[in-house]
Design a protein around this motif. Sequence first.
Motif, PDB file in Angstrom:
ATOM      1  N   THR A  18       0.830  -1.211   0.000  1.00  0.00           N
ATOM      2  CA  THR A  18       0.000   0.000   0.000  1.00  0.00           C
ATOM      3  C   THR A  18       0.860   1.255   0.000  1.00  0.00           C
ATOM      4  O   THR A  18       0.635   2.193  -0.784  1.00  0.00           O
ATOM      5  CB  THR A  18      -0.931   0.014   1.224  1.00  0.00           C
ATOM      6  N   THR A  19       1.857   1.290   0.871  1.00  0.00           N
ATOM      7  CA  THR A  19       2.740   2.454   0.977  1.00  0.00           C
ATOM      8  C   THR A  19       3.452   2.730  -0.333  1.00  0.00           C
ATOM      9  O   THR A  19       3.497   3.878  -0.815  1.00  0.00           O
ATOM     10  CB  THR A  19       3.774   2.232   2.098  1.00  0.00           C
ATOM     11  N   ARG A  22       1.033   3.888  -3.151  1.00  0.00           N
ATOM     12  CA  ARG A  22       0.583   5.260  -2.931  1.00  0.00           C
ATOM     13  C   ARG A  22       1.663   6.264  -3.305  1.00  0.00           C
ATOM     14  O   ARG A  22       1.362   7.358  -3.794  1.00  0.00           O
ATOM     15  CB  ARG A  22       0.151   5.446  -1.474  1.00  0.00           C
ATOM     16  N   GLU A  23       2.914   5.894  -3.091  1.00  0.00           N
ATOM     17  CA  GLU A  23       4.011   6.768  -3.519  1.00  0.00           C
ATOM     18  C   GLU A  23       4.052   6.894  -5.040  1.00  0.00           C
ATOM     19  O   GLU A  23       4.397   7.956  -5.573  1.00  0.00           O
ATOM     20  CB  GLU A  23       5.342   6.213  -2.997  1.00  0.00           C
ATOM     21  N   GLY A  26      -0.329   7.842  -5.990  1.00  0.00           N
ATOM     22  CA  GLY A  26      -1.058   8.832  -5.205  1.00  0.00           C
ATOM     23  C   GLY A  26      -1.960   8.172  -4.178  1.00  0.00           C
ATOM     24  O   GLY A  26      -2.560   7.125  -4.448  1.00  0.00           O
ATOM     25  N   VAL A  27      -2.067   8.789  -3.008  1.00  0.00           N
ATOM     26  CA  VAL A  27      -2.867   8.228  -1.910  1.00  0.00           C
ATOM     27  C   VAL A  27      -4.308   8.009  -2.337  1.00  0.00           C
ATOM     28  O   VAL A  27      -4.937   6.999  -2.006  1.00  0.00           O
ATOM     29  CB  VAL A  27      -2.809   9.162  -0.684  1.00  0.00           C
ATOM     30  N   GLU A  28      -4.854   8.936  -3.095  1.00  0.00           N
ATOM     31  CA  GLU A  28      -6.260   8.859  -3.467  1.00  0.00           C
ATOM     32  C   GLU A  28      -6.556   7.760  -4.471  1.00  0.00           C
ATOM     33  O   GLU A  28      -7.733   7.409  -4.700  1.00  0.00           O
ATOM     34  CB  GLU A  28      -6.717  10.212  -4.048  1.00  0.00           C
ATOM     35  N   ALA A  42       1.074   3.451   8.767  1.00  0.00           N
ATOM     36  CA  ALA A  42       1.077   3.620   7.313  1.00  0.00           C
ATOM     37  C   ALA A  42      -0.337   3.635   6.740  1.00  0.00           C
ATOM     38  O   ALA A  42      -0.576   4.202   5.670  1.00  0.00           O
ATOM     39  CB  ALA A  42       1.886   2.503   6.654  1.00  0.00           C
ATOM     40  N   LEU A  43      -1.285   3.033   7.465  1.00  0.00           N
ATOM     41  CA  LEU A  43      -2.665   2.965   6.972  1.00  0.00           C
ATOM     42  C   LEU A  43      -3.623   3.828   7.786  1.00  0.00           C
ATOM     43  O   LEU A  43      -4.651   4.272   7.262  1.00  0.00           O
ATOM     44  CB  LEU A  43      -3.166   1.511   7.005  1.00  0.00           C
ATOM     45  N   LYS A  46      -5.945   7.412   6.892  1.00  0.00           N
ATOM     46  CA  LYS A  46      -5.980   7.634   5.450  1.00  0.00           C
ATOM     47  C   LYS A  46      -7.131   6.842   4.856  1.00  0.00           C
ATOM     48  O   LYS A  46      -7.715   5.994   5.540  1.00  0.00           O
ATOM     49  CB  LYS A  46      -4.641   7.217   4.824  1.00  0.00           C
TER      50      LYS A  46
END
Length: 313
Positions: A18-19, A22-23, A26-28, A42-43, A46
Amino acid sequence: MKRIIITGAGGQIGIELTTTLREIYGVENVLPTDIKEPTHEALAGKPFETLDVRDHARMVEIVKDFQPDTIMHMAALLSATCEKDPFLAWDINMHGLVNALEVAREFKLKFFAPSSIAAFGDSTPKDNTPQVTIQRPNTMYGVTKVSAELLCDYYHTKFGVDTRGLRFPGIISHVQEPGGGTTDYAVEIYFEAIRNGRYTSFIDKDTYMDMMFMDDAIAAINKLMSADGSKLKDRNAFNVSAMSIEPEMVAAEIRKHIPDFELSYDVDPVRQGIAGSWPNQIDSTEAREQWGFDPQYDLAKMTETMLEAIKNK
């Protein structure tokens, strides 16, 4: 991949996957899900959705709302945990997989699901275990992984779902401590080396198993998912490994940094029996040739990285 749902995101691989995603995206655009609310930093705080992968209706609801193009199905019980409750293991590992595959079929999503060296068994060749070989596991975890490999192949050939997967060895990480796997000793040994300067292994000496550092595992997922599908001869069971090791090898490497480190043994017959049925070393040639698998961490580099990271915690 542009928008991705991850099931089982609270697990060992799921958190770091996930981390990393997202990098990149993007997080979204990366939505982690798990049966429990996240506790790892990390979660936490968010975008996150609670999901029991056995609940098909809830999975469909999340997909309709998020509108992903990819689903990464990481939710599963691990080897030793599966042996404690094999019927629950079948329900979660297989019922959850079928639900995720059905969602991928219905919404035309790219699909990733990990397999494991547990898919092999006593009758499998122990050394240089090939990509395609005899698979007769004697654990429920192994049975579910072989079944998953075949089911993912079926959804690709029957319904055209773009399914892809890796046969992971033991995954070693300093971010999340282990949770019920046979290869967990290779993670625990580093944490205990820093905490106490000693470790009691539940796996016996001279028991060789394949391992991989987490960064290489995440990189392998991304590389496979980005590969040209038309060039993949195999799809859902690529052998991947960076090293074949046994406890004394890890201890010797740790002593280069912690000279007084002590290793002893209290062998768990259940996990030792599982480990003994797995290969000593698998052959990753097909992954290297078909999509460029190229691990960067050997035992020395991994040990230095693990000890430094755990110490910094």
